[in-house]
Design an enzyme around this catalytic site. Structure first.
Site, PDB file in Angstrom:
ATOM      1  N   ARG A  34       0.834  -1.201   0.000  1.00  8.55           N
ATOM      2  CA  ARG A  34       0.000   0.000   0.000  1.00  8.55           C
ATOM      3  C   ARG A  34       0.874   1.258   0.000  1.00  8.55           C
ATOM      4  O   ARG A  34       1.741   1.424   0.877  1.00  8.55           O
ATOM      5  CB  ARG A  34      -0.906  -0.019   1.231  1.00  8.55           C
TER       6      ARG A  34
ATOM      7  N   GLY B 260      -9.794   1.215   6.251  1.00 10.33           N
ATOM      8  CA  GLY B 260     -11.148   0.883   5.803  1.00 10.33           C
ATOM      9  C   GLY B 260     -11.230  -0.486   5.159  1.00 10.33           C
ATOM     10  O   GLY B 260     -12.231  -1.203   5.309  1.00 10.33           O
TER      11      GLY B 260
ATOM     12  N   GLU C 289     -13.181 -23.767  26.006  1.00 12.70           N
ATOM     13  CA  GLU C 289     -12.348 -24.634  26.844  1.00 12.70           C
ATOM     14  C   GLU C 289     -11.828 -23.912  28.085  1.00 12.70           C
ATOM     15  O   GLU C 289     -10.656 -24.024  28.447  1.00 12.70           O
ATOM     16  CB  GLU C 289     -11.227 -25.253  26.019  1.00 12.70           C
TER      17      GLU C 289
END
Length: 394
Positions: free
Chosen positions: A275, A347, A370
């Site tokens: 990104r 987002g 558990e």
């Protein structure tokens, strides 16, 4: 894959056989499990064929004796297999852990004849197990369970309801704790119940936040008859049998939690390296780099903790305190790591287009199953400071 992106986990394994086993699991997960995980979870589809494949590959009986069809692998190795399976899809990793839990009672407390009669099919015969302890009114307080088994000659007749049962309605066999005596922990006995027994039924699966591919359902016993030959251990020993299984099962949950956390870190790291913002990868920004560093550190700490407990178990040493610590730390860490993974994707992390939102929803249940993490803290504190004082109040 970039040399700076997600890499396979470096593992210290005790034998070449174990290294080959982990390689097999990684290949199987990459080919058969991971590619369909998101789609099948969204559809709520249980991958029974994957468990058949795991059984055929010898992966459903790893920590049990080779004499009865198991893999004779130490827990140190078995748990790392679980971690890899859970990283690919938690429904598969947790399902394998639950199956192993369901086999524990017979493998440890059963007679040699019982083990010879039933374990080969349970460990490598394509069957799948369920573990039935919790009930609608008894979860953490397991000793107050109400499902009753009444003796009738050479048989027991089971009446009652179990709740929150993984593989409920799907399992081929069930390890069941039922009351055969008076109130309290000494009035409980364990039984191995066939999944097709007359009078056995399951409610519709629960509608859950995550793990929608794994069926969780109430199981009803309406006059279910079980031969005394399927009683596991002595009468009145059932809670000991059940809790012994849970002690090992907590390590399975810890390993699954680390697997989910590792998958979330891998996804977040790949995204932040790719990104671009302000002309460079967002992984260049110190605030995000520090988040990634903290996530990786929590994962490594959790892995070291569950492996340390597993090695105690493999050496025949007490490991209950360490198992509770591993379950507590690893599942809390998984919740933090998956939450941070969503944040790192911004987002996009909140959409179903990326897997991190699923990892976050799945991590939550690991803090509950558990033995809730509040119960784990009680267990650890008892090891440190002894039982709580029970003074009468006037």
């Amino acid at each position: 894959m970039s040399e700076h992106g997600p890499q396979p986990v470096q593992r210290r394994l005790p034998t070449q056989e174990a290294r080959d086993l982990l390689s097999l699991v990684r290949e199987l997960a990459a080919r058969e499990i991971r590619p369909r995980a998101g789609e099948e979870e969204a559809e709520g589809r249980f991958p029974r064929e994957i468990f058949t494949l795991l059984s055929e590959s010898g992966l459903l009986g790893l920590p049990y004796s080779e004499e009865f069809g198991g893999g004779d692998q130490p827990y140190e190795v078995y748990l790392q297999v679980l971690e890899e399976l859970a990283a690919a899809r938690l429904t598969v990793g947790l399902g394998t852990s639950v199956h192993t839990l369901a086999c524990h009672a017979l493998a440890v407390f059963g007679t040699k004849q019982q083990r010879a009669d039933h374990l080969p099919a349970m460990l490598g015969g394509g069957t799948l197990g369920a573990y039935c302890l919790s009930e609608p009114s008894s979860g953490s307080d397991a000793a107050s369970l109400r499902t009753r088994a009444t003796r009738d000659g050479d048989e027991w007749v089971l009446e009652g309801t179990k709740a929150w049962i993984t593989h409920g309605g799907t399992a081929d066999f069930l390890t069941v704790a039922a009351r055969t005596g008076g109130d309290g922990p000494r009035g409980i006995t364990a039984f191995l119940v066939p999944g097709d027994a007359d009078g056995l039924s399951a409610a519709a699966p629960e509608r859950k936040m995550g793990m929608n591919g794994s069926p969780t359902a109430q199981v009803h016993f309406d006059g279910v008859r079980v031969p005394d030959a399927r009683r596991i251990g002595d009468e009145g020993q059932g809670l000991t049998v059940a809790l012994s299984a849970l002690e090992s099962g907590r390590l399975g949950i810890a390993a699954c939690a680390v697997g989910v956390a590792q998958a979330a870190l891998d996804a977040a790291l790949a995204y932040t390296l790719e990104r671009q913002q302000f002309g460079r990868p967002i992984a260049d920004f110190q605030g995000l780099r520090f988040m990634l560093a903290d996530m990786a550190t929590q994962i490594e700490a959790g892995r070291a903790l569950y492996l340390s407990a597993a090695r105690l178990r493999d050496e025949g040493l007490p490991f209950g305190r360490e198992a509770a610590m591993a379950k507590l730390f690893c599942t809390d860490a998984a919740m933090r790591v998956t939450t941070d993974a969503v944040q790192l994707l911004g987002g996009y992390g909140y959409t179903a287009d990326f897997p991190v939102e699923r990892y976050m929803r799945e991590a939550k249940v690991l803090q509950i199953v558990e033995g809730t993490n509040q119960i784990q803290r009680m267990v650890i504190a008892r090891h440190l400071a002894g039982p709580e004082s029970r003074k009468e109040r006037h």
